[in-house]
Design a protein around this motif. Structure first.
Motif, PDB file in Angstrom:
ATOM      1  N   LYS A 159     -44.425   4.579   3.689  1.00 58.73           N
ATOM      2  CA  LYS A 159     -45.011   5.442   4.595  1.00 58.73           C
ATOM      3  C   LYS A 159     -46.755   4.946   4.751  1.00 58.73           C
ATOM      4  O   LYS A 159     -46.147   3.556   4.616  1.00 58.73           O
ATOM      5  CB  LYS A 159     -45.596   5.770   2.715  1.00 58.73           C
ATOM      6  N   GLU A 160     -47.501   5.708   4.913  1.00 59.96           N
ATOM      7  CA  GLU A 160     -48.609   4.053   5.890  1.00 59.96           C
ATOM      8  C   GLU A 160     -49.325   3.328   5.706  1.00 59.96           C
ATOM      9  O   GLU A 160     -49.080   2.192   5.877  1.00 59.96           O
ATOM     10  CB  GLU A 160     -49.522   5.735   6.106  1.00 59.96           C
ATOM     11  N   THR A 161     -49.374   3.957   3.745  1.00 61.72           N
ATOM     12  CA  THR A 161     -49.850   2.615   2.952  1.00 61.72           C
ATOM     13  C   THR A 161     -48.858   1.578   1.876  1.00 61.72           C
ATOM     14  O   THR A 161     -49.821   1.006   1.496  1.00 61.72           O
ATOM     15  CB  THR A 161     -51.120   3.372   2.433  1.00 61.72           C
ATOM     16  N   SER A 162     -47.629   2.301   2.499  1.00 59.18           N
ATOM     17  CA  SER A 162     -46.788   1.584   1.300  1.00 59.18           C
ATOM     18  C   SER A 162     -45.367   1.850   1.812  1.00 59.18           C
ATOM     19  O   SER A 162     -45.174   1.801   2.681  1.00 59.18           O
ATOM     20  CB  SER A 162     -46.598   2.928   0.152  1.00 59.18           C
ATOM     21  N   VAL A 163     -44.294   0.484   1.428  1.00 60.36           N
ATOM     22  CA  VAL A 163     -43.660   0.345   0.857  1.00 60.36           C
ATOM     23  C   VAL A 163     -43.006   0.999   0.233  1.00 60.36           C
ATOM     24  O   VAL A 163     -42.861   1.045  -1.354  1.00 60.36           O
ATOM     25  CB  VAL A 163     -43.346  -0.767   1.728  1.00 60.36           C
ATOM     26  N   VAL A 164     -41.165   1.117   0.019  1.00 62.99           N
ATOM     27  CA  VAL A 164     -40.746   1.789  -1.168  1.00 62.99           C
ATOM     28  C   VAL A 164     -39.742   0.321  -1.218  1.00 62.99           C
ATOM     29  O   VAL A 164     -38.905  -0.305  -0.720  1.00 62.99           O
ATOM     30  CB  VAL A 164     -38.930   2.980  -0.402  1.00 62.99           C
ATOM     31  N   LYS A 165     -39.579   0.748  -3.078  1.00 62.05           N
ATOM     32  CA  LYS A 165     -38.725  -0.170  -3.480  1.00 62.05           C
ATOM     33  C   LYS A 165     -37.821  -0.297  -4.354  1.00 62.05           C
ATOM     34  O   LYS A 165     -38.195   0.974  -5.422  1.00 62.05           O
ATOM     35  CB  LYS A 165     -39.441  -1.284  -4.359  1.00 62.05           C
ATOM     36  N   LEU A 166     -36.679   0.090  -4.312  1.00 69.89           N
ATOM     37  CA  LEU A 166     -35.548   0.453  -4.850  1.00 69.89           C
ATOM     38  C   LEU A 166     -35.520   0.217  -5.999  1.00 69.89           C
ATOM     39  O   LEU A 166     -34.989  -1.791  -5.919  1.00 69.89           O
ATOM     40  CB  LEU A 166     -34.117   0.860  -3.777  1.00 69.89           C
ATOM     41  N   ILE A 167     -35.082   0.229  -7.111  1.00 73.17           N
ATOM     42  CA  ILE A 167     -34.933  -1.493  -8.620  1.00 73.17           C
ATOM     43  C   ILE A 167     -33.120  -0.090  -8.831  1.00 73.17           C
ATOM     44  O   ILE A 167     -33.579   0.637  -9.673  1.00 73.17           O
ATOM     45  CB  ILE A 167     -35.932  -1.772  -9.608  1.00 73.17           C
ATOM     46  N   SER A 168     -32.251  -0.921  -8.758  1.00 67.94           N
ATOM     47  CA  SER A 168     -31.628  -0.099  -9.300  1.00 67.94           C
ATOM     48  C   SER A 168     -31.256  -1.384 -10.287  1.00 67.94           C
ATOM     49  O   SER A 168     -31.007  -2.528 -10.891  1.00 67.94           O
ATOM     50  CB  SER A 168     -29.923  -0.679  -7.934  1.00 67.94           C
TER      51      SER A 168
ATOM     52  N   ILE B 298     -42.278   2.764  -6.266  1.00 69.38           N
ATOM     53  CA  ILE B 298     -40.684   2.521  -6.957  1.00 69.38           C
ATOM     54  C   ILE B 298     -39.395   3.292  -6.982  1.00 69.38           C
ATOM     55  O   ILE B 298     -40.441   4.643  -8.018  1.00 69.38           O
ATOM     56  CB  ILE B 298     -41.291   1.850  -8.011  1.00 69.38           C
ATOM     57  N   ILE B 299     -39.114   3.911  -6.958  1.00 70.70           N
ATOM     58  CA  ILE B 299     -38.270   4.291  -7.133  1.00 70.70           C
ATOM     59  C   ILE B 299     -37.145   4.100  -8.048  1.00 70.70           C
ATOM     60  O   ILE B 299     -36.084   2.366  -7.568  1.00 70.70           O
ATOM     61  CB  ILE B 299     -36.676   5.205  -5.677  1.00 70.70           C
ATOM     62  N   GLY B 300     -36.402   3.963  -8.868  1.00 69.06           N
ATOM     63  CA  GLY B 300     -35.322   3.000 -10.243  1.00 69.06           C
ATOM     64  C   GLY B 300     -34.662   4.126  -9.550  1.00 69.06           C
ATOM     65  O   GLY B 300     -33.788   5.456  -9.614  1.00 69.06           O
TER      66      GLY B 300
ATOM     67  N   THR C 140     -33.512   3.647 -18.058  1.00 68.39           N
ATOM     68  CA  THR C 140     -34.548   4.649 -17.858  1.00 68.39           C
ATOM     69  C   THR C 140     -35.143   4.265 -18.478  1.00 68.39           C
ATOM     70  O   THR C 140     -36.632   4.473 -18.103  1.00 68.39           O
ATOM     71  CB  THR C 140     -34.320   5.702 -18.159  1.00 68.39           C
ATOM     72  N   LYS C 141     -35.873   4.185 -20.157  1.00 69.63           N
ATOM     73  CA  LYS C 141     -36.985   3.653 -21.217  1.00 69.63           C
ATOM     74  C   LYS C 141     -37.443   2.633 -20.001  1.00 69.63           C
ATOM     75  O   LYS C 141     -38.929   2.432 -19.832  1.00 69.63           O
ATOM     76  CB  LYS C 141     -36.741   3.484 -22.119  1.00 69.63           C
ATOM     77  N   GLU C 142     -36.478   1.576 -19.568  1.00 65.82           N
ATOM     78  CA  GLU C 142     -37.091   0.224 -18.460  1.00 65.82           C
ATOM     79  C   GLU C 142     -37.659   0.765 -17.665  1.00 65.82           C
ATOM     80  O   GLU C 142     -38.942   0.076 -17.277  1.00 65.82           O
ATOM     81  CB  GLU C 142     -36.434  -0.645 -18.473  1.00 65.82           C
ATOM     82  N   LEU C 143     -37.012   1.535 -16.941  1.00 64.48           N
ATOM     83  CA  LEU C 143     -37.419   1.962 -15.596  1.00 64.48           C
ATOM     84  C   LEU C 143     -38.825   3.250 -15.736  1.00 64.48           C
ATOM     85  O   LEU C 143     -40.007   2.562 -14.541  1.00 64.48           O
ATOM     86  CB  LEU C 143     -36.755   2.506 -14.481  1.00 64.48           C
ATOM     87  N   LEU C 144     -39.243   4.052 -16.864  1.00 64.09           N
ATOM     88  CA  LEU C 144     -39.904   4.539 -17.070  1.00 64.09           C
ATOM     89  C   LEU C 144     -41.402   3.361 -17.275  1.00 64.09           C
ATOM     90  O   LEU C 144     -42.615   3.990 -16.720  1.00 64.09           O
ATOM     91  CB  LEU C 144     -39.871   5.325 -17.593  1.00 64.09           C
ATOM     92  N   ARG C 145     -40.911   2.149 -17.778  1.00 57.22           N
ATOM     93  CA  ARG C 145     -42.390   1.559 -18.068  1.00 57.22           C
ATOM     94  C   ARG C 145     -43.060   1.044 -16.634  1.00 57.22           C
ATOM     95  O   ARG C 145     -43.875   0.897 -16.546  1.00 57.22           O
ATOM     96  CB  ARG C 145     -41.634   0.384 -18.874  1.00 57.22           C
ATOM     97  N   LEU C 146     -42.469   0.776 -15.239  1.00 57.36           N
ATOM     98  CA  LEU C 146     -42.361   0.527 -13.873  1.00 57.36           C
ATOM     99  C   LEU C 146     -43.542   1.444 -13.236  1.00 57.36           C
ATOM    100  O   LEU C 146     -43.410   0.922 -11.838  1.00 57.36           O
ATOM    101  CB  LEU C 146     -41.133  -0.093 -13.249  1.00 57.36           C
TER     102      LEU C 146
ATOM    103  N   THR D   6     -25.169   3.248  -4.397  1.00 59.35           N
ATOM    104  CA  THR D   6     -26.151   1.861  -4.479  1.00 59.35           C
ATOM    105  C   THR D   6     -26.482   1.496  -3.200  1.00 59.35           C
ATOM    106  O   THR D   6     -27.316   1.979  -2.458  1.00 59.35           O
ATOM    107  CB  THR D   6     -26.092   1.019  -5.807  1.00 59.35           C
ATOM    108  N   LEU D   7     -25.306   1.445  -2.025  1.00 61.79           N
ATOM    109  CA  LEU D   7     -25.157   0.934  -0.862  1.00 61.79           C
ATOM    110  C   LEU D   7     -25.796   2.214   0.340  1.00 61.79           C
ATOM    111  O   LEU D   7     -26.811   1.510   1.164  1.00 61.79           O
ATOM    112  CB  LEU D   7     -24.304   0.309  -0.529  1.00 61.79           C
ATOM    113  N   GLY D   8     -25.746   3.304  -0.290  1.00 63.75           N
ATOM    114  CA  GLY D   8     -26.106   4.264   0.856  1.00 63.75           C
ATOM    115  C   GLY D   8     -28.007   4.491   0.378  1.00 63.75           C
ATOM    116  O   GLY D   8     -28.242   4.532   0.993  1.00 63.75           O
TER     117      GLY D   8
END
Length: 75
Positions: free
Chosen positions: A40-49, A5-7, A63-69, A24-26
């Motif tokens: 990545k070999e064992t994962s996919v990247v998930k962007l949460i905007s 996850i990338i927030g 930011t606080k909510e994203l850090l919980r993830l 965000t589109l970029g």
């Protein structure tokens, strides 16, 4: 595969969305391309905007909510 996850908190509404939406589109385009090419070999990247409307208080809340993830990074 477990997602990596990338927030992101950005101005997706309001007058500053002129900056936040293309940014965000970029990011989404880069993440989708990375995942399409195998990710990545064992994962996919998930962007949460999350929309902060260019408001510092909302950005902090997001930011606080994203850090919980437990993201690997915040943008």
């Amino acid at each position: 595969r477990q997602p990596v996850i990338i927030g992101q908190s950005a101005a997706l509404t309001g007058s500053s969305s002129l900056l936040g939406l293309p940014y965000t589109l970029g990011l989404k385009t880069a993440v989708n391309r990375f995942n399409k090419l195998g990710g990545k070999e064992t994962s996919v990247v998930k962007l949460i905007s999350m929309d902060d409307g260019y408001q510092a208080t909302k950005s902090g809340e997001n930011t606080k909510e994203l850090l919980r993830l437990k993201p690997v990074g915040l943008i």
